[in-house]
Structure formats: C-alpha cells, structure tokens
Design an enzyme around this catalytic site. Structure first.
Site, PDB file in Angstrom:
ATOM      1  CG  ASP A 103      -1.986  -6.685  -4.642  1.00  0.00           C
ATOM      2  OD1 ASP A 103      -1.035  -5.929  -4.926  1.00  0.00           O
ATOM      3  OD2 ASP A 103      -1.835  -7.922  -4.498  1.00  0.00           O
ATOM      4  CG  ASP A 106       5.340  -1.412  -7.860  1.00  0.00           C
ATOM      5  OD1 ASP A 106       6.281  -1.588  -8.645  1.00  0.00           O
ATOM      6  OD2 ASP A 106       5.480  -1.366  -6.618  1.00  0.00           O
ATOM      7  N   GLY A 154       0.754  -1.253   0.000  1.00  0.00           N
ATOM      8  CA  GLY A 154       0.000   0.000   0.000  1.00  0.00           C
ATOM      9  C   GLY A 154       0.781   1.297   0.000  1.00  0.00           C
ATOM     10  CD1 TRP A 159       4.385   2.649  -4.839  1.00  0.00           C
ATOM     11  CD2 TRP A 159       3.549   2.596  -6.913  1.00  0.00           C
ATOM     12  NE1 TRP A 159       5.428   2.413  -5.708  1.00  0.00           N
ATOM     13  CE2 TRP A 159       4.946   2.362  -6.980  1.00  0.00           C
ATOM     14  CE3 TRP A 159       2.807   2.587  -8.105  1.00  0.00           C
ATOM     15  CZ2 TRP A 159       5.619   2.145  -8.187  1.00  0.00           C
ATOM     16  CZ3 TRP A 159       3.476   2.372  -9.298  1.00  0.00           C
ATOM     17  CH2 TRP A 159       4.853   2.158  -9.345  1.00  0.00           C
ATOM     18  CE  LYS A 196       7.497  -4.249 -10.093  1.00  0.00           C
ATOM     19  NZ  LYS A 196       7.744  -4.198  -8.652  1.00  0.00           N
ATOM     20  CG  ASP A 206      -5.857 -12.702 -11.385  1.00  0.00           C
ATOM     21  OD1 ASP A 206      -5.275 -11.836 -12.075  1.00  0.00           O
ATOM     22  OD2 ASP A 206      -5.587 -13.917 -11.432  1.00  0.00           O
TER      23      ASP A 206
END
Ligand SMILES: C[S@@+](CC[C@H](N)C(=O)[O-])C[C@H]1O[C@@H](n2cnc3c(N)ncnc32)[C@H](O)[C@@H]1O
Length: 196
Positions: A69, A109, A49, A51, A149, A87
């Site tokens: 998440d 990320d 958490g 970000w 990312k 998901d």
C-alpha cells in the site's frame, strides 16, 4: 476515507478488525473459497489492514501474505505477514514474489483517489486493475485466483473481457456488506489459464 458507522462498522469493532472491509472479503471468500490454508497471498491496497487480518487467519502459519500500500499499516500482524509501502505502478512482478516464487491468490481492494467525477474515477480504477492484471500474468500461478475491486462504469466491460481471456471462470460479486449506493463491485477470476 468516509467512515460509515453501520452494522458492519460495529461488528468489525467487536471482532477486532481495523476496518469493515473485512466482511466484503469474508462474504466473497465464503461463497467462492478463494483463500485456503497454506496459500501464498498478495494483498494489494492493504491499508489499514483488515483484509490482511482475515487472510492471515485463513492461510495460517504455513501460508504467507504480502501486503502492499501507499500508506503504512499501523497495527501488529502475525509473523507470516509482510507489508511493503509502495506504489503498485512502481513495482515489478519480481518485487512481489513470495518466497522467491509465484502466488496462489492475488487480492486487490485498491481504490484511486476519487475526483467525484464518475467517469474519471472509473477510469482511474480501471488503470489500477490493468496494472494488477499485468502483474498477475507473471506472478499468479496457473489455476490461481484473482479478486479485484472495480467501479461500475464504462471500462468494467473491458476489464471483464480481459479477465475472461485469462481465467476459466469469471464472476461479478456485490457483497451485502458493500453499501448498495456505492459504485464498487468485485470481479473474481477463478482458475488462471496456463500461458501458452
Ligand atoms: C479501501 S482501501 C483498502 C482497505 C483494505 N483492504 C483493508 O481491508 O483494510 C484502498 C487502499 O488502496 C491504496 N492504493 C490506492 N492506489 C494505490 C497504489 N497505486 N499503490 C498502492 N496502494 C494503493 C490506498 O492507499 C488505500 O489504502
């Protein structure tokens, strides 16, 4: 997750961040001004958490943040932040709308479960980012920003080309707070092109 107790780990502890990853986003954001006050932001792969903590502060109460998440987020967050435990491959753009509409910024990320085999991990990360790009097609407003990312490895060139098709400007970012030996690198798409 391996915890590295370096300068950024201790700085994160001092500043109340749940993870050092906050500084990667902060560095990229300070340089490129991705997130602004009042923005609606989607944070994919948001647990634990940090970000969410950074972003919610920047957007302020006029903004909104939706985190997603597989894992829960176990610390308290301001009222303008919501978290969905899901998901990303099982969600549609409709599930991720904020206040019934498009978003200004999408952050990811997300990291796959690593196998230790570099090519396999790069491929898994690429699959996650393809899904993010597909969601961004529908969900990100024209001129919006997308930060993901990625893993340095074979599919990075393909991902970069896909970003170039969808964004006016594309940057590769390796923040100082990302360990030099880590294969992670961030790809930033600035100014989503209008769909024809
Ligand atoms: C490096 S962590 C994110 C750290 C986070 N940005 C922070 O600042 O606290 C990567 C996250 O991606 C999530 N993730 C990986 N695959 C996912 C998927 N298919 N759907 C949703 N989340 C996923 C993992 O559960 C993990 O929590």
């Amino acid at each position: 997750m391996k915890i590295i107790k370096d300068h950024y780990f201790h700085k994160a502890k001092r500043n109340g961040y749940v993870a050092r990853s906050a500084y990667k986003l902060e560095e990229i954001d300070k340089k490129h001004r991705i997130i602004r006050k009042g923005n609606f932001v989607l944070d994919l792969g948001c647990s634990p958490g940090s970000w969410l903590q950074y972003t919610s502060r920047i957007v302020g109460e006029e903004g909104e943040v939706l985190g997603v998440d597989l894992q829960p987020v176990n610390h308290s967050l301001p009222a303008h932040v919501r978290v969905l435990q899901a998901d990303i491959f099982e969600l549609t753009a409709k599930d991720l709308e904020i206040s019934g509409g498009m978003v200004d910024v999408i952050l990811s990320d997300m990291a796959p479960k690593t196998s230790g085999i570099r090519a396999t991990d790069a491929q898994r990360s690429y699959a996650l980012n393809q899904q993010v790009l597909q969601l961004a097609e529908e969900l990100l407003r024209p001129r919006g920003m997308l930060l993901v990312k990625a893993f340095q490895g074979a599919p990075l060139g393909e991902l970069r080309n896909a970003f170039r098709n969808s964004f006016a400007k594309v940057k590769l970012c390796k923040p100082k707070s990302s360990r030099a030996e880590s294969v992670e690198i961030f790809l930033l798409g600035m100014g989503k092109k209008q769909n024809n």
